[in-house]
Enzyme design. Sequence first.
Site, short mmCIF file in Angstrom:
data_model
loop_
_atom_site.label_atom_id
_atom_site.label_comp_id
_atom_site.label_asym_id
_atom_site.label_seq_id
_atom_site.Cartn_x
_atom_site.Cartn_y
_atom_site.Cartn_z
N ASN A 276 -9.55 1.90 9.21
CA ASN A 276 -8.81 1.62 10.44
C ASN A 276 -9.42 2.35 11.63
OD1 ASN A 276 -5.23 1.50 11.14
ND2 ASN A 276 -6.90 1.39 12.56
N THR A 277 -9.37 3.69 11.61
CA THR A 277 -9.74 4.48 12.78
C THR A 277 -11.16 4.16 13.26
OG1 THR A 277 -8.35 6.23 11.87
CG2 THR A 277 -9.81 6.84 13.67
N LYS B 182 0.88 -1.17 0.00
CA LYS B 182 0.00 0.00 0.00
C LYS B 182 0.92 1.22 0.00
CE LYS B 182 -2.92 3.05 2.38
NZ LYS B 182 -3.87 3.44 3.38
N ALA C 132 -9.77 5.16 3.55
CA ALA C 132 -9.61 6.29 4.48
C ALA C 132 -10.85 7.17 4.59
CB ALA C 132 -8.42 7.16 4.12
N GLY C 133 -11.03 7.65 5.81
CA GLY C 133 -12.09 8.62 6.08
C GLY C 133 -13.44 8.02 6.40
C1 LIG Z 1 -4.47 1.82 7.95
C2 LIG Z 1 -4.27 2.59 6.75
O1 LIG Z 1 -3.89 2.10 5.73
C3 LIG Z 1 -4.58 4.03 6.85
O2 LIG Z 1 -3.51 4.75 6.34
C4 LIG Z 1 -5.85 4.20 6.11
O3 LIG Z 1 -5.78 5.10 5.11
C5 LIG Z 1 -7.05 4.22 6.99
O4 LIG Z 1 -7.67 5.45 7.17
P1 LIG Z 1 -8.78 5.61 8.31
O5 LIG Z 1 -8.07 5.44 9.60
O6 LIG Z 1 -9.35 6.97 8.09
O7 LIG Z 1 -9.80 4.53 8.11
#
Ligand SMILES: CC(=O)[C@@H](O)[C@H](O)COP(=O)(O)O
Length: 256
Positions: free
Chosen positions: A205-206, A95, A183-184
């Site tokens: 992730n977050t 990635k 992301a996001g």
């Molecule tokens: C874990 C990973 O690859 C992060 O760089 C990703 O872009 C996730 O983003 P969020 O935490 O906003 O879901």
Amino acid sequence: MELYGVEIDSRLLLGTAQYPSPAILADAVRASGAGILTVSLRRESGRLREGQDFWGLIAGLNVKVLPNTAGCHSVKEAVTTAQMAREVFGTNWLKLEVIGDADTLQPDVFGLVEAARILTEDGFEVFPYTTEDLVVAERLIEAGCKVLMPWGAPIGTGMGLNNVYGLRSLRAHFPDVPLVVDAGIGKPSHAAAAMELGYDAVLLNTAVAKAGDPVAMAGAFKLAVEAGRTAYLADPIEPRDMAAPSTPVFGRASLA
Ligand SMILES: CC(=O)[C@@H](O)[C@H](O)COP(=O)(O)O
């Protein structure tokens, strides 16, 4: 879903950072049914002993690993990190993140294309974290990328899909390229919306790691991704301006 010739069962990709504990991370991964885990070499291997424990935990989960150049701000840094990650994880999958702005963490798309070209020529199979820009997408494909990962919103914001029009255009322009919203994403409904647009998968992730109950949230995302995909395949109706009675009325009841 096939990514770089590998069949992956689940359309949910999960990041492995910021969980309250390793045990919760492991339980969340299991609850999510994730088919791929992203792992950041730079963030997780700061201290040797902790790094080794972490690799052991990830390896024990039996999920395909996608090393990540998270936190890299230049082509050189991303390429060096990628080469180290290949040594550590024994995979050509990568990635690729080249961050261009510290506030929004948006990709430096110029550096991204350059790094993607260098790494592809070096045998990597690159998953670029990009914007929804069609021209950049075209350049990434020319550079050898066979998967694209446009952002939904800036990393860690949980805002969901900031530019649905852009994401829809990208899907329409590249019907045969696997597309992953990365992301996001903040809530399962955001993930379902991405899947309803016809995206092949989502990476987050977050939203799981920082939830009050990460394991329950991981399970909710699993269901949402499946629901969104099923809905997409079921060919949803188009929205329309005029009302249309869903219960047709034949004749009128006589109250006399
Ligand atoms: C874990 C990973 O690859 C992060 O760089 C990703 O872009 C996730 O983003 P969020 O935490 O906003 O879901």
